[in-house]
Design a protein around this motif. Sequence first.
Motif, PDB file in Angstrom:
ATOM      1  N   ASN A  87     -10.474   4.843  -6.328  1.00 31.02           N
ATOM      2  CA  ASN A  87      -9.214   5.486  -6.096  1.00 31.02           C
ATOM      3  C   ASN A  87      -9.103   6.648  -7.180  1.00 31.02           C
ATOM      4  O   ASN A  87      -9.072   6.529  -8.115  1.00 31.02           O
ATOM      5  CB  ASN A  87      -8.216   4.530  -6.366  1.00 31.02           C
ATOM      6  CG  ASN A  87      -6.767   5.135  -6.354  1.00 31.02           C
ATOM      7  OD1 ASN A  87      -6.463   6.131  -5.634  1.00 31.02           O
ATOM      8  ND2 ASN A  87      -5.699   4.429  -7.071  1.00 31.02           N
ATOM      9  N   ASP A 113      -1.570   3.152  -7.233  1.00 27.47           N
ATOM     10  CA  ASP A 113      -2.220   2.129  -7.635  1.00 27.47           C
ATOM     11  C   ASP A 113      -1.750   0.948  -6.819  1.00 27.47           C
ATOM     12  O   ASP A 113      -2.632   0.001  -6.366  1.00 27.47           O
ATOM     13  CB  ASP A 113      -2.067   1.730  -8.997  1.00 27.47           C
ATOM     14  CG  ASP A 113      -2.415   0.432  -9.587  1.00 27.47           C
ATOM     15  OD1 ASP A 113      -3.670   0.206  -9.424  1.00 27.47           O
ATOM     16  OD2 ASP A 113      -1.682  -0.505 -10.219  1.00 27.47           O
ATOM     17  N   LYS A 114      -0.581   0.871  -6.683  1.00 30.07           N
ATOM     18  CA  LYS A 114       0.113  -0.124  -5.770  1.00 30.07           C
ATOM     19  C   LYS A 114      -0.413  -0.179  -4.316  1.00 30.07           C
ATOM     20  O   LYS A 114      -0.732  -1.140  -3.643  1.00 30.07           O
ATOM     21  CB  LYS A 114       1.682  -0.249  -5.695  1.00 30.07           C
ATOM     22  CG  LYS A 114       2.242  -1.217  -4.752  1.00 30.07           C
ATOM     23  CD  LYS A 114       3.716  -1.247  -4.929  1.00 30.07           C
ATOM     24  CE  LYS A 114       4.325  -2.454  -4.362  1.00 30.07           C
ATOM     25  NZ  LYS A 114       3.935  -2.667  -3.134  1.00 30.07           N
ATOM     26  N   LYS A 167      -3.946  -1.512  -4.219  1.00 34.37           N
ATOM     27  CA  LYS A 167      -4.123  -2.707  -4.115  1.00 34.37           C
ATOM     28  C   LYS A 167      -3.563  -3.723  -3.251  1.00 34.37           C
ATOM     29  O   LYS A 167      -4.064  -4.585  -2.750  1.00 34.37           O
ATOM     30  CB  LYS A 167      -3.328  -3.118  -5.631  1.00 34.37           C
ATOM     31  CG  LYS A 167      -3.896  -2.804  -6.888  1.00 34.37           C
ATOM     32  CD  LYS A 167      -3.050  -3.175  -8.018  1.00 34.37           C
ATOM     33  CE  LYS A 167      -3.679  -2.977  -9.624  1.00 34.37           C
ATOM     34  NZ  LYS A 167      -2.911  -3.271 -10.647  1.00 34.37           N
ATOM     35  N   ASP A 168      -2.493  -3.229  -2.629  1.00 35.89           N
ATOM     36  CA  ASP A 168      -1.967  -3.797  -1.406  1.00 35.89           C
ATOM     37  C   ASP A 168      -2.854  -3.876  -0.215  1.00 35.89           C
ATOM     38  O   ASP A 168      -3.266  -4.862   0.413  1.00 35.89           O
ATOM     39  CB  ASP A 168      -0.667  -3.353  -1.156  1.00 35.89           C
ATOM     40  CG  ASP A 168       0.662  -3.737  -1.993  1.00 35.89           C
ATOM     41  OD1 ASP A 168       0.361  -4.563  -2.879  1.00 35.89           O
ATOM     42  OD2 ASP A 168       1.593  -2.824  -1.982  1.00 35.89           O
ATOM     43  N   TYR A 223      -6.246  -3.210  -0.441  1.00 38.15           N
ATOM     44  CA  TYR A 223      -7.329  -3.939  -0.372  1.00 38.15           C
ATOM     45  C   TYR A 223      -7.484  -5.384  -0.753  1.00 38.15           C
ATOM     46  O   TYR A 223      -8.452  -5.863  -1.405  1.00 38.15           O
ATOM     47  CB  TYR A 223      -8.410  -2.843  -1.314  1.00 38.15           C
ATOM     48  CG  TYR A 223      -8.856  -1.724  -0.641  1.00 38.15           C
ATOM     49  CD1 TYR A 223      -9.933  -1.543   0.162  1.00 38.15           C
ATOM     50  CD2 TYR A 223      -8.188  -0.421  -0.736  1.00 38.15           C
ATOM     51  CE1 TYR A 223     -10.326  -0.621   0.973  1.00 38.15           C
ATOM     52  CE2 TYR A 223      -8.697   0.524  -0.306  1.00 38.15           C
ATOM     53  CZ  TYR A 223      -9.884   0.492   0.430  1.00 38.15           C
ATOM     54  OH  TYR A 223     -10.376   1.651   1.285  1.00 38.15           O
ATOM     55  N   ALA A 224      -6.264  -5.736  -1.126  1.00 36.23           N
ATOM     56  CA  ALA A 224      -6.172  -7.328  -1.418  1.00 36.23           C
ATOM     57  C   ALA A 224      -6.721  -8.286  -0.436  1.00 36.23           C
ATOM     58  O   ALA A 224      -6.907  -8.040   0.704  1.00 36.23           O
ATOM     59  CB  ALA A 224      -4.736  -7.579  -1.293  1.00 36.23           C
ATOM     60  N   ASN A 225      -7.564  -9.098  -1.126  1.00 39.35           N
ATOM     61  CA  ASN A 225      -8.506 -10.020  -0.635  1.00 39.35           C
ATOM     62  C   ASN A 225      -9.673  -9.613   0.282  1.00 39.35           C
ATOM     63  O   ASN A 225      -9.897 -10.166   1.510  1.00 39.35           O
ATOM     64  CB  ASN A 225      -7.541 -11.021   0.403  1.00 39.35           C
ATOM     65  CG  ASN A 225      -6.423 -11.787  -0.647  1.00 39.35           C
ATOM     66  OD1 ASN A 225      -6.777 -12.119  -1.577  1.00 39.35           O
ATOM     67  ND2 ASN A 225      -5.339 -11.541   0.008  1.00 39.35           N
ATOM     68  N   LYS A 226     -10.063  -8.287   0.297  1.00 38.03           N
ATOM     69  CA  LYS A 226     -11.079  -7.760   0.898  1.00 38.03           C
ATOM     70  C   LYS A 226     -12.457  -7.718   0.316  1.00 38.03           C
ATOM     71  O   LYS A 226     -13.256  -7.141   0.523  1.00 38.03           O
ATOM     72  CB  LYS A 226     -10.713  -6.469   1.453  1.00 38.03           C
ATOM     73  CG  LYS A 226      -9.546  -6.418   2.399  1.00 38.03           C
ATOM     74  CD  LYS A 226      -9.143  -4.850   2.831  1.00 38.03           C
ATOM     75  CE  LYS A 226      -8.306  -4.989   4.021  1.00 38.03           C
ATOM     76  NZ  LYS A 226      -7.601  -3.791   4.473  1.00 38.03           N
ATOM     77  N   ASP A 262     -13.765  -4.487  -5.469  1.00 37.00           N
ATOM     78  CA  ASP A 262     -13.403  -4.100  -7.014  1.00 37.00           C
ATOM     79  C   ASP A 262     -13.053  -2.824  -7.047  1.00 37.00           C
ATOM     80  O   ASP A 262     -13.530  -1.969  -6.561  1.00 37.00           O
ATOM     81  CB  ASP A 262     -14.750  -4.197  -8.093  1.00 37.00           C
ATOM     82  CG  ASP A 262     -14.958  -5.907  -8.341  1.00 37.00           C
ATOM     83  OD1 ASP A 262     -14.264  -6.536  -8.093  1.00 37.00           O
ATOM     84  OD2 ASP A 262     -16.353  -6.008  -8.709  1.00 37.00           O
ATOM     85  N   ILE A 263     -11.640  -2.558  -7.487  1.00 37.64           N
ATOM     86  CA  ILE A 263     -10.951  -1.246  -7.442  1.00 37.64           C
ATOM     87  C   ILE A 263     -11.200  -0.665  -8.811  1.00 37.64           C
ATOM     88  O   ILE A 263     -11.001  -1.144  -9.962  1.00 37.64           O
ATOM     89  CB  ILE A 263      -9.441  -1.310  -7.118  1.00 37.64           C
ATOM     90  CG1 ILE A 263      -9.299  -2.101  -5.716  1.00 37.64           C
ATOM     91  CG2 ILE A 263      -8.802  -0.243  -7.220  1.00 37.64           C
ATOM     92  CD1 ILE A 263      -7.865  -2.559  -5.592  1.00 37.64           C
TER      93      ILE A 263
END
Length: 203
Positions: free
Chosen positions: A113, A131-132, A135-136, A138-141, A144-145
Amino acid sequence: MSKSEISGLPPFFSKEEGTEAGHETVQDFYLSWILRCADVKYKEQNPIYEYARKTVFLLIHGVNNDNGFVFNKEIGTDDHVTNVKTRRQWKNIDLIAEIDTIENSEPKKYVLNIEDKWYAPISVNQLINYDKIVKDFYANKGFDIRNLVVFCDEDGGYDDSVQIQRCIDNNYQWLCIGDIQVETKMRGADKTGNLMFDEFWFS
């Protein structure tokens, strides 16, 4: 001196004090390109491929310390990138890169990012919001961010305590183009012969 200066023309990437003048967009394009050049399918395109491979792993595994932005792990000679997908200006984020790698024979997935800065400062809520969003989405995909702010050079906010504190507060690493040049061994090396690559990375 760049080739354009030798030919009697000004350098394409002039750093005009106090103005962005589209340079952040150009930096977006060049960072996107070097990341995509890291795909192992381009391994015959040296030295650009090797610079690109090191750049990807630097952005993934780099850390801030007193020497700038540096590798925090040794990159194996067999570690490589198997896929890169980039998106510019997705939800106003300068650059998103989805990257698949093989490291120590294990597959890994990352999202970079990236917020590029040329002389415009980081606004108060900019990094919090980006950031939010990332994170939202790519959650559970399984990615690593890595959050990064890339300044154009040491004078473009890199030493600004307010901007650096905003990076720290929002879990962003920060670096400048010069850190990439140093850590990938571009600094002081011969040009690649690819005029488009060399104009940005060697001028």
